[in-house]
Write an enzyme that holds these catalytic residues in place. Structure first.
Site, short mmCIF file in Angstrom:
data_model
loop_
_atom_site.label_atom_id
_atom_site.label_comp_id
_atom_site.label_asym_id
_atom_site.label_seq_id
_atom_site.Cartn_x
_atom_site.Cartn_y
_atom_site.Cartn_z
N ASP A 73 20.64 3.02 7.41
CA ASP A 73 22.05 2.70 7.68
C ASP A 73 22.16 1.22 8.08
O ASP A 73 21.26 0.43 7.79
CB ASP A 73 22.67 3.68 8.69
CG ASP A 73 22.20 3.45 10.12
OD1 ASP A 73 21.49 2.44 10.37
OD2 ASP A 73 22.56 4.26 10.99
N ASP A 111 15.93 -0.27 11.08
CA ASP A 111 15.08 0.86 11.49
C ASP A 111 15.87 1.97 12.19
O ASP A 111 15.39 2.59 13.14
CB ASP A 111 13.93 0.37 12.40
CG ASP A 111 13.02 -0.61 11.67
OD1 ASP A 111 12.82 -0.44 10.47
OD2 ASP A 111 12.53 -1.56 12.30
N GLU A 156 1.10 7.15 7.05
CA GLU A 156 2.23 6.68 6.24
C GLU A 156 2.03 7.06 4.78
O GLU A 156 2.96 7.48 4.09
CB GLU A 156 2.37 5.15 6.35
CG GLU A 156 2.79 4.66 7.72
CD GLU A 156 3.00 3.15 7.74
OE1 GLU A 156 3.58 2.61 6.79
OE2 GLU A 156 2.57 2.51 8.72
N LEU A 179 19.36 -5.88 5.94
CA LEU A 179 20.21 -5.58 4.78
C LEU A 179 21.68 -5.79 5.12
O LEU A 179 22.14 -5.46 6.21
CB LEU A 179 20.01 -4.12 4.35
CG LEU A 179 18.57 -3.73 4.01
CD1 LEU A 179 18.53 -2.28 3.54
CD2 LEU A 179 17.98 -4.65 2.95
N SER A 229 0.83 -1.22 0.00
CA SER A 229 0.00 0.00 0.00
C SER A 229 0.86 1.26 0.00
O SER A 229 0.49 2.28 -0.61
CB SER A 229 -0.98 0.00 1.18
OG SER A 229 -0.32 0.20 2.40
N HIS A 263 8.70 3.35 8.69
CA HIS A 263 8.50 2.46 9.84
C HIS A 263 7.31 2.99 10.65
O HIS A 263 7.22 4.20 10.88
CB HIS A 263 9.77 2.42 10.69
CG HIS A 263 9.65 1.47 11.85
ND1 HIS A 263 9.68 0.10 11.69
CD2 HIS A 263 9.46 1.70 13.17
CE1 HIS A 263 9.53 -0.47 12.88
NE2 HIS A 263 9.39 0.47 13.79
N MET A 302 10.69 -6.74 4.05
CA MET A 302 10.94 -7.40 5.33
C MET A 302 12.27 -8.17 5.31
O MET A 302 12.29 -9.39 5.51
CB MET A 302 9.78 -8.35 5.67
CG MET A 302 8.43 -7.65 5.68
SD MET A 302 8.33 -6.33 6.89
CE MET A 302 8.10 -7.29 8.35
#
Ligand code: GRF
Length: 197
Positions: free
Chosen positions: A144, A148, A177, A96, A16, A112, A93
């Site tokens: 980074d 989060d 959001e 990284l 969304s 977030h 999800m």
């Protein structure tokens, strides 16, 4: 800096936020175009919605491409092929690895559903309710190394109501959001425009 930015959007689910970004770009509220929507999950509902918009979709299945750094290197390769200026994580999800973070440092945003640095990680809205905060919200930040975390670009506050459930609070945060993320991406490209020589 080119005339219009090129945005790659990474999703794992319903998408969304991806839709809100695409609509804002298509409406001319952001000086950029969505050039690819990529998912780590072939079944992500948002891929279908992206295809309906006529946006190229790509899947790098994390169950097939392992380990994490190999998966991330494959994602980076796709994003480079599409020559993206900005990567937007929108319900992506995945933790990284450095190859992603370093390649797109200061060019990758995440949204977030909490007022970071409070309640990072999964189920942020439930964490907020369980803690008993009176104000929740959402955050758009640069990405980074840590989940989060990273410089905050914009935040929106959402009051917690006495009878809120996780579902009702999540719904009101999600409405914010959908306003906040397009504003943040618009700001990002305005910033590039005014600082570019
Ligand atoms: C949103 O709440 C976002 O803040 C979080 O994951 C959720 C994704 O929802 N990172 P959607 O896929 O954009 O609908």
């Amino acid at each position: 800096m080119r005339e219009r930015g090129r945005v790659g959007i990474l999703i794992s689910g319903r998408g969304s936020n991806m839709v809100s970004l695409v609509e804002a770009m298509r409406a001319g509220r952001i000086a950029a175009d969505p050039v690819v929507v990529l998912s780590n999950l072939p079944a992500a509902e948002g891929l279908r919605r992206a295809a309906e918009f006529g946006i190229p979709t790509e899947v790098v299945d994390h169950k097939e491409v392992k380990p994490r750094r190999t998966h991330d290197a494959a994602v980076v390769a796709v994003l480079k092929r599409y020559e993206v200026d900005l990567v937007c994580l929108a319900g992506y999800m995945r933790l990284l690895s450095p190859v992603m973070v370093d390649t797109f440092r200061a060019r990758m945003l995440n949204i977030h559903p909490s007022l970071l640095p409070a309640f990072p990680g999964l189920d942020a809205q439930r964490q907020a309710l369980e803690y008993g905060v009176k104000v929740a919200g959402c955050t758009v930040h640069f990405v980074d190394e840590k989940c989060d975390r990273g410089p905050i670009l914009l935040q929106a506050a959402v009051p917690v109501l006495g009878d809120d459930t996780e579902a009702s609070l999540s719904r009101r945060i999600l409405e914010q959001e959908h306003v906040l993320y397009p504003q943040a991406v618009a700001l990002f490209f305005e910033g590039l425009r005014t600082t570019a020589v």
